[in-house]
Write an enzyme that holds these catalytic residues in place. Structure first.
Site: not given
Ligand SMILES: Cc1cc2nc3c(=O)[nH]c(=O)nc-3n(C[C@H](O)[C@H](O)[C@H](O)COP(=O)(O)O)c2cc1C
Ligand SMILES: Cc1cc2nc3c(=O)[nH]c(=O)nc-3n(C[C@H](O)[C@H](O)[C@H](O)COP(=O)(O)OP(=O)(O)OC[C@H]3O[C@@H](n4cnc5c(N)ncnc54)[C@H](O)[C@@H]3O)c2cc1C
Length: 674
Positions: A301, A459, A507, A601
């Site tokens: 997400p 949250y 989550r 990302r």
């Molecule tokens: C731009 C952005 C927005 C995010 N928004 C959410 C979200 O709406 N809900 C959520 O549970 N996590 C959100 N996350 C967290 C990601 O789902 C993920 O857990 C976190 O980025 C680590 O993963 P990665 O290292 O692959 O980026 C967001 C992350 C990024 C980078």
């Protein structure tokens, strides 16, 4: 120059006129402890017990032996250091140590017990002792390594658990680095600064690998019931240095067996997959209730902060549409809010109006019509992080104008200058639950395949779970059962309206990375509670609960929490967090550390992550829209050659094993004799 051996040093005063004093007096360093206020050592004494013994049993390689006993598991770490002499380090957990009565045994008695336990492997060879007392391993770190002309080196400065066999290497490399620094600098001071600054990162990296490894051995019971092949793969990949792809190059037959083992487990769950010549774990299917996923990759997400009055826009259609056709099996929406007040920012998407429902339905229809991806709706309420700025304007920073009233488990602001949230009342809880239920019903009508309840990242629902943000004295605060009460209430209400055949996930932040907050053990309890209430998957994230958190980042840094929850609470998990390659995805899955792997990302810059991995591993079954077929065909063709080239390069770069070097030497001397 005078060399003095076998001399006890008890006072540094005798070195007062020396240019340099190298303190290399081992883990229990007297001189480090004497100047502890300066060096600031951190000594973390680990719970497991170990003893260092020996044997005459020949060994052709470093060998781990895991043995179950009536008291519990014992592990031997054994390696030969010269012909007919091998080191044997025996390790066990404190409970097994106690039950086996080792605390009351003499050195000789405990050696006989080890001979008895590992007798089948020792093959008649004795276990030998040399002041072999049972000890606990101290993980040592020092904030400073230099004090005037005194410098710490080796174990005195930083220890590395024996399971990665790098302590001596670290100490020797310290000595080399110090020697080089002295040669490169004109003053002792400058040389010592160069030694400390130049070497610290390398030492910390090795220590981190050793930490991960020692934790694996401390929790070996978690994997005790694994298939032996999967267990062995887990041991080898525990410290992240060895991965699925590089092991495939070194031991292709073993990795083929790992793949077959994984495929057999998938077959046992009712899938008719090929277990003789299977695809890599990443492309094995998984079912959650009636939802079938053709592979294990997930788009995590990600809030786009681009909705208008909570309504997803063209941006969302393009964003989700392109990621869906990229090949991931499952895609999550960003945190979608059940009411205007539940939003984090003014750009957050919602699902409280007909217009929002129609906009989401349009995106869901596109995804279903043009891809094989399943689409999961993530519902969440911002709590005390509500009424904040868009990500690129100041993450979690309070809105300067247009803020609305926010609420949380307890009235604690996120930043000192954030809005103080109202403590949620019972009436608030009922209203918020009803809003969640209505959003879920809209989600079902919009056609989503799965529903996730967001209870992570500080949250609203997470604020109930963490003792750092929940200071309530009513039935919703205090014990973990109480803190779980409201999140479970919302989950139950959603589960009641969400169709039985569709899965639900939750989550969680498996640790707050902060003193007094949620720990891995709490997360297991939280996961168990949700599992009892019918959750199908735990989406394991961490942190973002409090500002003062100190996360330890690194490759795949949250995966150990997924591992812990999956294998202790026995619930399916999804891991996420700095996972960037298909190799890592396969490593995690094959070792049984998660059931699904989410990437956030990496998917922002590469919607086709999964398609590219399918080409790399030659998985022709990946879905591709007909419009993109020529691109797919090309990447599949090119990948065969690219992969062969890379394998060749890696094989050439790979250091030769002792056995290979021996064979080369023998071949050379045979040639010379001829
Ligand atoms: C731009 C952005 C927005 C995010 N928004 C959410 C979200 O709406 N809900 C959520 O549970 N996590 C959100 N996350 C967290 C990601 O789902 C993920 O857990 C976190 O980025 C680590 O993963 P990665 O290292 O692959 O980026 C967001 C992350 C990024 C980078
Ligand atoms: C069970 C076990 C297995 C291991 N296996 C491996 C392995 O396979 N590979 C590997 O690379 N590493 C291994 N290590 C780690 C390795 O032994 C250490 O990291 C390494 O020995 C550190 O070297 P050092 O010189 O810093 O300390 P040490 O080897 O401990 O040397 C310190 C020396 O200082 C002396 N000393 C202490 N105080 C004084 C004093 N006041 N006056 C005079 N002398 C003093 C001590 O007698 C000792 O000789 C293992 C460690 C353990 C515990």
């Amino acid at each position: 120059m005078e060399l003095v051996f076998q001399a006890e040093v008890d006072d540094e005063a005798r070195f007062a006129d020396c240019d340099l004093v190298v303190v290399a007096d081992g883990v229990n360093s007297r001189f480090r402890d004497k100047h502890a206020d300066h060096f600031r050592p951190e000594v973390d004494v680990r719970p497991n017990k170990f003893t260092w013994m020996g044997s005459t049993r020949p060994l052709d390689a470093f060998t781990f032996i895991f043995q179950d006993t009536e008291w519990g598991p014992f592990i031997a770490h054994a390696y030969q250091y010269e012909a007919g002499a091998s080191t044997w380090v025996f390790e066990t957990d404190p409970q097994t140590f106690e039950r086996a009565g080792l605390g009351a045994m003499s050195e000789a008695e405990s050696a006989r017990l080890m001979e008895h336990i590992f007798g089948w492997f020792l093959d008649g060879h004795p276990v030998l002792t040399n002041r072999s007392i049972w000890r606990s391993f101290p993980m040592i770190r020092n904030e400073r390594w230099v004090r005037g002309n005194m410098v710490l080196l080796g174990d005195a400065k930083a220890s590395a658990h024996f399971s990665i066999g790098s302590g001596t290497k670290l100490a020797m490399e310290d000595a080399i680095a110090l020697h080089e620094a002295l040669g490169q600098e004109r003053t002792i001071d400058a040389a010592l600064t160069r030694y400390e600054t130049g070497r610290r990162e390398e030492v910390e990296k090795t220590q981190h690998a050793a930490d991960v490894s020692l934790v694996w051995f401390e929790h070996v019971a978690r994997f005790w019931d694994f298939d032996p092949v999967q267990f062995a793969f887990g041991v080898m990949t525990r410290a992240k240095a060895i991965t699925y792809d590089n092991l495939r190059l070194r031991a292709p037959e073993f990795v083929a067996e790992v793949d077959r083992t994984f495929a057999r487990q998938v077959r046992a769950r009712g899938f008719d997959v090929d277990a003789d010549a299977p695809t890599v774990p990443m492309f094995q299917p998984l079912a959650l209730r009636d939802m079938v996923l053709p592979n294990r990759v997930v788009v995590s997400p990600m809030d786009m902060y681009s909705a208008v009055d909570g309504v997803p826009t063209d941006w969302h259609l393009v964003h989700y549409g392109s990621r869906a056709v990229g090949g991931a099996a499952l895609m999550f929406t960003e945190m979608t809010c059940p009411s205007p007040e539940a939003r984090i920012t003014l750009g957050c998407a919602g699902l409280w109006s007909d217009e929002q429902e129609r906009a989401w339905a349009k995106i869901v229809d596109f995804v279903h019509a043009n891809s094989a991806a399943k689409f999961c709706l993530q519902l969440g309420h911002s709590g005390r992080k509500g009424a904040t700025k868009l990500m690129w304007e100041g993450m979690d920073r309070p809105l300067e104008t247009g803020a609305w009233d926010i609420c949380s488990a307890s009235p604690i602001p996120y930043f000192p200058d954030s809005q103080v949230p109202r403590e949620v009342t019972r009436a608030d809880m009922d209203r918020i639950t009803a809003e969640f239920v209505q959003a879920a019903e809209r989600g079902e009508r919009a056609g989503f395949d799965m529903l996730e309840l967001h209870c992570a990242h500080g949250y609203l629902l997470a604020s109930f779970l963490s003792p750092l943000t929940n200071r309530r004295s009513d039935a919703y605060g205090g014990s973990i059962e109480n803190r779980l009460r409201y999140p479970l209430e919302v989950f139950d209400a959603l589960r009641a309206v969400w169709p039985k055949h569709k899965p639900m996930s939750v989550r969680i932040s498996a640790t707050d990375w902060a003193e007094g907050g949620v720990t891995g053990e709490d997360a297991v309890a939280i996961a168990r509670a949700f599992a009892e209430h019918g959750v199908d998957l735990v989406d394991v994230s961490t942190g973002q609960t409090v500002r003062e958190a100190r996360p330890i980042y690194g490759r795949m840094f949250q995966t150990p929490f997924s591992d812990q929850i999956r294998n202790e609470a026995q619930v399916a998990t999804m891991c996420v967090g700095n996972i960037t390659s298909a190799d890592q995805v396969n490593t995690i899955l094959a070792a049984g550390r998660a059931d699904l792997v989410a990437l956030a990302r990496p998917h922002l810059v590469d919607p086709f992550f999964t398609m590219k991995a399918a080409a790399w591993y030659g998985v022709a079954s990946i879905h591709c829209p007909p419009q993109y077929q020529p691109g797919r065909d090309q990447i599949f063709r090119n990948s065969v050659r690219d992969r062969a080239d890379l394998d060749d390069l890696r094989l050439r770069a790979k250091p030769k094993t002792r056995a290979e070097l021996k064979m080369e030497r023998e071949a050379a001397s045979k040639l010379a004799a001829e």
